[in-house]
Design a protein around this motif. Structure first.
Motif, short mmCIF file in Angstrom:
data_model
loop_
_atom_site.label_atom_id
_atom_site.label_comp_id
_atom_site.label_asym_id
_atom_site.label_seq_id
_atom_site.Cartn_x
_atom_site.Cartn_y
_atom_site.Cartn_z
N GLU A 144 0.82 -1.22 0.00
CA GLU A 144 0.00 0.00 0.00
C GLU A 144 0.85 1.27 0.00
O GLU A 144 0.44 2.30 -0.51
N ASP A 145 2.05 1.21 0.60
CA ASP A 145 2.90 2.40 0.67
C ASP A 145 3.36 2.85 -0.72
O ASP A 145 3.39 4.04 -1.01
N CYS A 146 3.81 1.90 -1.54
CA CYS A 146 4.36 2.22 -2.86
C CYS A 146 3.61 1.50 -3.96
O CYS A 146 4.15 0.59 -4.61
N LEU A 185 12.65 12.58 -2.21
CA LEU A 185 12.09 11.23 -1.95
C LEU A 185 13.19 10.31 -1.40
O LEU A 185 13.73 9.44 -2.09
N HIS A 186 13.45 10.52 -0.13
CA HIS A 186 14.66 10.03 0.54
C HIS A 186 14.69 8.55 0.93
O HIS A 186 15.73 8.08 1.36
N HIS A 187 13.57 7.84 0.80
CA HIS A 187 13.57 6.42 1.22
C HIS A 187 13.94 5.45 0.10
O HIS A 187 14.24 4.28 0.38
N ALA A 188 13.88 5.88 -1.17
CA ALA A 188 14.10 4.94 -2.28
C ALA A 188 15.51 4.34 -2.21
O ALA A 188 16.48 5.05 -1.96
N VAL A 223 10.19 14.48 9.00
CA VAL A 223 9.99 13.80 10.29
C VAL A 223 10.47 12.34 10.25
O VAL A 223 10.74 11.74 11.28
N HIS A 224 10.62 11.79 9.04
CA HIS A 224 11.11 10.42 8.90
C HIS A 224 12.63 10.41 8.68
O HIS A 224 13.20 11.36 8.17
N HIS A 225 13.24 9.29 9.05
CA HIS A 225 14.69 9.14 8.84
C HIS A 225 15.02 9.07 7.35
O HIS A 225 14.37 8.34 6.60
N ALA A 309 7.83 18.51 4.98
CA ALA A 309 6.95 19.37 5.79
C ALA A 309 6.08 18.55 6.74
O ALA A 309 5.19 19.10 7.38
N ASP A 310 6.39 17.26 6.85
CA ASP A 310 5.65 16.44 7.82
C ASP A 310 6.20 16.62 9.24
O ASP A 310 5.67 16.03 10.18
N SER A 311 7.23 17.44 9.40
CA SER A 311 7.70 17.78 10.75
C SER A 311 6.92 18.98 11.33
O SER A 311 7.19 19.39 12.46
N GLY A 348 4.95 15.48 3.90
CA GLY A 348 4.05 16.60 4.17
C GLY A 348 2.65 16.17 3.78
O GLY A 348 2.38 16.03 2.59
N TYR A 349 1.79 15.92 4.76
CA TYR A 349 0.52 15.23 4.51
C TYR A 349 -0.71 16.02 4.91
O TYR A 349 -1.82 15.58 4.65
N THR A 350 -0.52 17.17 5.54
CA THR A 350 -1.63 18.12 5.73
C THR A 350 -1.34 19.20 4.71
O THR A 350 -0.52 20.11 4.94
C1 TV7 Z 1 9.07 11.00 2.40
N1 TV7 Z 1 3.03 5.73 7.40
C2 TV7 Z 1 7.64 9.18 3.42
C3 TV7 Z 1 7.01 8.56 4.64
C4 TV7 Z 1 6.62 7.12 4.40
C5 TV7 Z 1 5.88 6.50 5.57
C6 TV7 Z 1 3.49 4.86 6.52
C7 TV7 Z 1 1.40 5.15 6.01
C8 TV7 Z 1 0.12 5.05 5.31
C9 TV7 Z 1 0.09 4.47 4.04
C10 TV7 Z 1 -1.11 4.39 3.34
C11 TV7 Z 1 -2.29 4.87 3.96
C12 TV7 Z 1 -1.08 5.51 5.85
C13 TV7 Z 1 -2.26 6.63 7.57
C14 TV7 Z 1 1.74 5.95 7.09
C15 TV7 Z 1 4.73 -0.38 8.00
C16 TV7 Z 1 3.54 -0.10 7.21
C17 TV7 Z 1 2.34 0.54 7.88
C18 TV7 Z 1 0.17 0.74 4.79
C19 TV7 Z 1 -1.19 1.19 5.25
N2 TV7 Z 1 -2.24 5.42 5.19
C20 TV7 Z 1 8.41 10.47 3.68
C21 TV7 Z 1 5.65 5.04 5.34
C22 TV7 Z 1 4.89 4.38 6.49
C23 TV7 Z 1 -1.18 3.84 2.06
N3 TV7 Z 1 4.89 2.97 6.30
O1 TV7 Z 1 9.47 10.29 4.59
C24 TV7 Z 1 -2.38 3.76 1.39
O2 TV7 Z 1 -1.06 6.07 7.09
O3 TV7 Z 1 4.70 2.53 8.47
C25 TV7 Z 1 4.77 2.12 7.33
C26 TV7 Z 1 4.70 0.63 6.96
C27 TV7 Z 1 3.07 -1.14 6.25
C28 TV7 Z 1 2.14 -0.53 5.20
N4 TV7 Z 1 0.98 0.12 5.84
C29 TV7 Z 1 1.42 1.16 6.82
O4 TV7 Z 1 7.56 11.45 4.23
C30 TV7 Z 1 8.14 11.28 1.29
N5 TV7 Z 1 2.51 4.50 5.67
C31 TV7 Z 1 -3.51 4.79 3.26
C32 TV7 Z 1 -3.55 4.24 1.98
#
Ligand code: TV7
Ligand code: CA
Ligand code: ZN
Length: 421
Positions: A144-146, A185-188, A223-225, A309-311, A348-350
């Motif tokens: 779901e993340d990518c 996009l620092h996690h790739a 806010v993420h590493h 901007a998520d910090s 940055g999600y808000t």
């Molecule tokens: C740079 N947090 C990227 C930050 C990447 C964070 C994660 C979600 C998330 C994904 C969704 C979704 C979400 C409300 C939040 C262990 C998991 C837990 C997927 C649901 N809602 C940056 C990545 C982080 C996708 N991933 O640094 C689709 O939150 O914590 C995790 C991994 C497994 C996968 N699930 C979350 O800011 C640009 N994801 C809703 C729909």
């Protein structure tokens, strides 16, 4: 104040592709490229660049050459100098920076860091084939993340093309600061998408800067590493990475203060693991001294600044309690060293807050102070009821007591003693 290092002007090159806002991760996904379009619209309506309409034609008019980043030969260079002079003479409002539509990154650009196999897959994958195609050592694109969203590869060509174009611009010596909000996009990873990131535009940008500069500093306020960038340069002393991030049961889980690099890179990764609820005041008791010490010791020729901007306070995923001013202060502090900066976006999600932050930070790089009242803009309704250039703190607890932050600072300064002055 004549001695204020923020007073003097810098040549700012801003990279924006009008298509970027049209890409969508899946429904309900927190990452929204539309926030970059909102930012650009606010930047335009504040008068930081000449085109107020975001769909302004690229052909014709005075700004047309600038929009096509194809400067070549003496003539273009001469015109460039004239353009800058006009801009500087033009102030205080109007054209504070040059706007470029970046070239798109191609597969050759991307495989300077990523594997051929991964990039081939990224280009070929569609929402329908994602399940069947992935596997065989290439992870993610199905989770779901990518997700393999429609146009994912094109989106990456824009994001990476912006950071590469920006880095090339700095290398050419014709700008002091280059901005790409579609990057960061620092996690790739080399052969893996992770945390909403597919192609690591930052690593590509740093590799480009390393062609000219013996040493490059990377600073990450998302806010993420910044794990993907750290990993890419973990064994080299030519890139120092510094990430400030929330740590403890938080994605991606890496970035302990004791992780400082290996081999020649030992001491050249700096990690500042923070707890939730951090305020501006607490943040800057560690950000400023650590960055100053790093720059004094490492003497970078260029800086890449990831402004995730998520910090900010109120972010959907973040958990910090930083205001707009506190976040933007990171940008003005880095600018004050007068070293070329490549400034990129990130998380940055808000999204209303993302647009405010990145607009203010664009202005800061231009040396412009913006009025608090937002100008009328296409996305006005997002910014009510106050319509102000602000992100206010909340009353959540700061889980970073002074002793914790002081111990962190001490540990980091101790590690930095390995770096020759
Ligand atoms: C740079 N947090 C990227 C930050 C990447 C964070 C994660 C979600 C998330 C994904 C969704 C979704 C979400 C409300 C939040 C262990 C998991 C837990 C997927 C649901 N809602 C940056 C990545 C982080 C996708 N991933 O640094 C689709 O939150 O914590 C995790 C991994 C497994 C996968 N699930 C979350 O800011 C640009 N994801 C809703 C729909
Ligand atoms: Ca970070
Ligand atoms: Zn983030």
């Amino acid at each position: 104040d004549l001695n204020d290092p923020n007073r003097s002007s810098r040549r700012v090159a801003y990279y924006y592709d009008h298509d970027v806002g049209n890409y969508h991760f899946f429904l309900g996904h927190p990452m929204k490229p539309h926030r970059i379009r909102m930012t650009h619209n606010l930047v335009s309506n504040y008068g930081l660049c000449d085109e107020v309409e975001e769909d302004a034609p690229e052909a014709g008019g005075e700004g047309s050459r600038a929009l096509n980043d194809v400067a070549s030969g003496m003539d273009a260079e001469m015109k460039d100098a004239v353009q800058w002079e006009k801009r500087i003479a033009h102030g205080p409002r109007g054209k504070h920076m040059q706007v470029f539509r970046p070239r798109r990154a191609n597969k050759t650009d991307m495989t300077r860091f990523h594997t051929d196999e991964y990039i081939d897959l990224l280009e070929a994958v569609t929402p329908e084939t994602a399940e069947a195609m992935t596997g065989g050592g290439i992870r993610c694109l199905t989770g779901e993340d990518c997700p393999a969203f429609e146009g994912v590869f094109e989106f990456c060509t824009i994001s990476a093309g912006g950071s590469l174009g920006a880095a090339e611009k700095l290398n050419s010596g014709s700008a002091d600061i280059a901005v790409n909000w579609a990057g960061g996009l620092h996690h790739a990873k080399k052969s893996e998408a992770s945390g909403f990131c597919y192609v690591n535009d930052i690593v590509l940008g740093i590799l480009e800067l390393l062609r000219i500069h013996p040493r490059v500093l990377y600073i990450d306020v998302d806010v993420h590493h910044g794990d993907g960038v750290e990993e890419a340069f973990y064994t080299t002393d030519r890139v120092m990475t510094a990430s400030f991030h929330r740590f403890g049961e938080f994605f991606p889980g890496t970035g302990d203060v004791r992780d400082t690099g290996i081999k020649r890179g030992k001491g050249y990764a700096v990690n500042v693991p923070l707890r939730d609820g951090i305020t501006d005041a607490t943040y800057h008791t560690i950000f400023k001294p650590v960055i100053k010490e790093i720059i004094d010791r490492f003497q970078p020729g260029a800086i890449v600044l990831q402004m995730g901007a998520d910090s900010l306070s109120g972010d959907k995923l973040g958990g910090f309690n930083m205001t707009l001013n506190g976040h933007a202060e990171c940008a003005s502090f880095v600018r004050s060293f007068n070293i070329p900066v490549l400034m990129v976006g990130g998380g940055g999600y808000t999204i209303k807050n993302v647009a405010k932050a990145w607009t203010k930070e664009t202005a800061i790089m231009c040396g412009v102070d913006l009025p608090e009242d937002l100008p009328y803009n296409r996305y006005m309704e997002y910014f009510g009821p106050r319509y102000k250039l602000e992100v206010l703190p909340t009353n959540v607890d700061d889980h970073n007591p002074p002793e914790y932050v002081e111990a962190l600072r001490k540990a980091i300064f101790e590690n930095l003693k390995q770096i020759p002055h």
